[in-house]
Design an enzyme around this catalytic site. Sequence first.
Site, PDB file in Angstrom:
ATOM      1  N   SER A  60       0.846  -1.189   0.000  1.00  0.00           N
ATOM      2  CA  SER A  60       0.000   0.000   0.000  1.00  0.00           C
ATOM      3  C   SER A  60       0.882   1.240   0.000  1.00  0.00           C
ATOM      4  CB  SER A  60      -0.896   0.043   1.237  1.00  0.00           C
ATOM      5  OG  SER A  60      -1.510   1.325   1.317  1.00  0.00           O
ATOM      6  N   SER A 121     -12.368   0.494   3.683  1.00  0.00           N
ATOM      7  CA  SER A 121     -12.068  -0.949   3.710  1.00  0.00           C
ATOM      8  C   SER A 121     -12.783  -1.668   2.567  1.00  0.00           C
ATOM      9  CB  SER A 121     -12.445  -1.561   5.068  1.00  0.00           C
ATOM     10  OG  SER A 121     -13.820  -1.415   5.329  1.00  0.00           O
ATOM     11  N   ASP A 165     -21.782  -1.880   2.150  1.00  0.00           N
ATOM     12  CA  ASP A 165     -20.591  -1.140   1.731  1.00  0.00           C
ATOM     13  C   ASP A 165     -19.962  -1.756   0.489  1.00  0.00           C
ATOM     14  OD1 ASP A 165     -21.178   0.123   4.055  1.00  0.00           O
ATOM     15  OD2 ASP A 165     -19.420  -0.596   5.156  1.00  0.00           O
TER      16      ASP A 165
HETATM   17  P1  ADP Z   1     -13.735   2.624   6.968  1.00  0.00           P
HETATM   18  O1  ADP Z   1     -14.015   1.436   6.107  1.00  0.00           O
HETATM   19  O2  ADP Z   1     -14.967   3.265   7.489  1.00  0.00           O
HETATM   20  O3  ADP Z   1     -12.824   3.623   6.333  1.00  0.00           O
HETATM   21  P2  ADP Z   1     -12.496   0.609   8.564  1.00  0.00           P
HETATM   22  O4  ADP Z   1     -11.960   0.601   9.945  1.00  0.00           O
HETATM   23  O5  ADP Z   1     -13.538  -0.370   8.205  1.00  0.00           O
HETATM   24  O6  ADP Z   1     -12.962   2.098   8.259  1.00  0.00           O
HETATM   25  O7  ADP Z   1     -11.304   0.392   7.536  1.00  0.00           O
HETATM   26  C1  ADP Z   1     -10.126   1.153   7.645  1.00  0.00           C
HETATM   27  C2  ADP Z   1      -8.946   0.235   7.487  1.00  0.00           C
HETATM   28  O8  ADP Z   1      -8.850  -0.182   6.108  1.00  0.00           O
HETATM   29  C3  ADP Z   1      -7.634   0.895   7.774  1.00  0.00           C
HETATM   30  O9  ADP Z   1      -7.339   0.853   9.156  1.00  0.00           O
HETATM   31  C4  ADP Z   1      -6.668   0.027   6.964  1.00  0.00           C
HETATM   32  O10 ADP Z   1      -6.380  -1.179   7.641  1.00  0.00           O
HETATM   33  C5  ADP Z   1      -7.499  -0.318   5.746  1.00  0.00           C
HETATM   34  N1  ADP Z   1      -7.222   0.628   4.647  1.00  0.00           N
HETATM   35  C6  ADP Z   1      -8.038   1.559   4.116  1.00  0.00           C
HETATM   36  N2  ADP Z   1      -7.420   2.247   3.119  1.00  0.00           N
HETATM   37  C7  ADP Z   1      -6.178   1.724   3.020  1.00  0.00           C
HETATM   38  C8  ADP Z   1      -5.045   2.011   2.198  1.00  0.00           C
HETATM   39  N3  ADP Z   1      -5.065   2.971   1.263  1.00  0.00           N
HETATM   40  N4  ADP Z   1      -3.936   1.253   2.367  1.00  0.00           N
HETATM   41  C9  ADP Z   1      -3.889   0.290   3.300  1.00  0.00           C
HETATM   42  N5  ADP Z   1      -4.917   0.012   4.106  1.00  0.00           N
HETATM   43  C10 ADP Z   1      -6.046   0.699   3.999  1.00  0.00           C
HETATM   44 MG    MG Z   2     -15.028  -0.319   6.768  1.00  0.00          MG
END
Ligand code: ADP
Ligand code: MG
Length: 376
Positions: A60, A121, A165
């Site tokens: 990432s 996510s 989602d």
């Molecule tokens: P939401 O889906 O509401 O943004 P979540 O807690 O479900 O919140 O998901 C967030 C998690 O998704 C982050 O903590 C990370 O683990 C992962 N994530 C999201 N975007 C990225 C990214 N660009 N690179 C790596 N991991 C990511």
């Molecule tokens: Mg999420």
Amino acid sequence: MSFEELYGGAPEGTWAAPGRVNLIGEYTDFNDGFVMPLALPHTAVAQVSRRTDGVLRLYSADIEGGIVQLRTDELEPLTNTSWAAYPAGIVWALREAGHPVTGADIHLSSTVPTGAGLSSSAALEVVTALALNDLYELGLDCGQLALIAQRAENAFVGVPCGVMDQTASACCAEGHALHLDCRDHSIRQVPFDLAAQGLRLLVVDTRVKHALGDGAYAERRAGCEEGARILGVPALRDVPYEQLADALAKLSDPKVRGYVRHVVSDNHRVARTVALLDTGDVRGVGPILTDGHASLRDDLLVSCDELDLVVASANAGGALGARMTGGGFGGSAIVLVEEVHAEAVAKAVTEAFAAAGHTEPRIFTATASAGARRLS
Ligand code: ADP
Ligand code: MG
């Protein structure tokens, strides 16, 4: 680092999948009910090449730490607690479903704000699923990809989310909101072209996440199941809005009564919203949003000071309506507003936050954007 620098050679292709906001229908998905999300312009992007040696390499651009290397035949649910669990979970879920995914090199980057209730996510999961679906010619449609992604998040990552989602990220269409029946997973694209109507949907990310959230979700879920059991229906979706008063009279626990009132009335708000959008009366949706917020605040008890303040200050500043969106206890709210009032309303919200001593919110416009797609 670029894909080429990491893995040597160009990717076989590039895919994008968006985050989402939910217009109406909150905490209804796990009650077999209805929701109405739209895709954001913000996306997760994946560059991917196949491998045949069982190696899965994940990177990432948004996270420190370099490449995560795993083996496709050694993926174990709930063992990986890092961000890599989301894309690895997709490979696991595809293989569990019998699809012959034999490895991949994956480079991810995303403009979806994380942890703001905008489904970063799901964007990460869906973009990975779509890329592998195309490269391995699995022939899955958007709804099937969403179910794979939900299984990855539920069983591999360990987050008990509904299917909204992932379906939004996989299936949304530009200029439309997605009417999703969470029981049979049928979908309908409902026109939602705000610019053509002189309107705007603002997203206000409060940038707070109150710790309360995790246990509260499980508690609401259990309470809704309890309500359905007492009422003798498979799910709260089966309580018609017209019979809500009768149903409430059968419930003695005030908490369960509130949960049931929220879910049944929010399903009804989704139906009313669809009817308004179908007739082109988008402005009529405003008061429904504000009603939905009151229900989430007073009956489901999942709002917080910051979210209530967005709604109160936006409406006082001239918005057509507003509500929290997503799981609550922080995260984001949406505000429906006349284009000409958008700036003034955003200013009213920002000033109210400053006066209350809250962190400055992040405010942007949600244009109903395309779902997951191949870019090249
Ligand atoms: P939401 O889906 O509401 O943004 P979540 O807690 O479900 O919140 O998901 C967030 C998690 O998704 C982050 O903590 C990370 O683990 C992962 N994530 C999201 N975007 C990225 C990214 N660009 N690179 C790596 N991991 C990511
Ligand atoms: Mg999420």
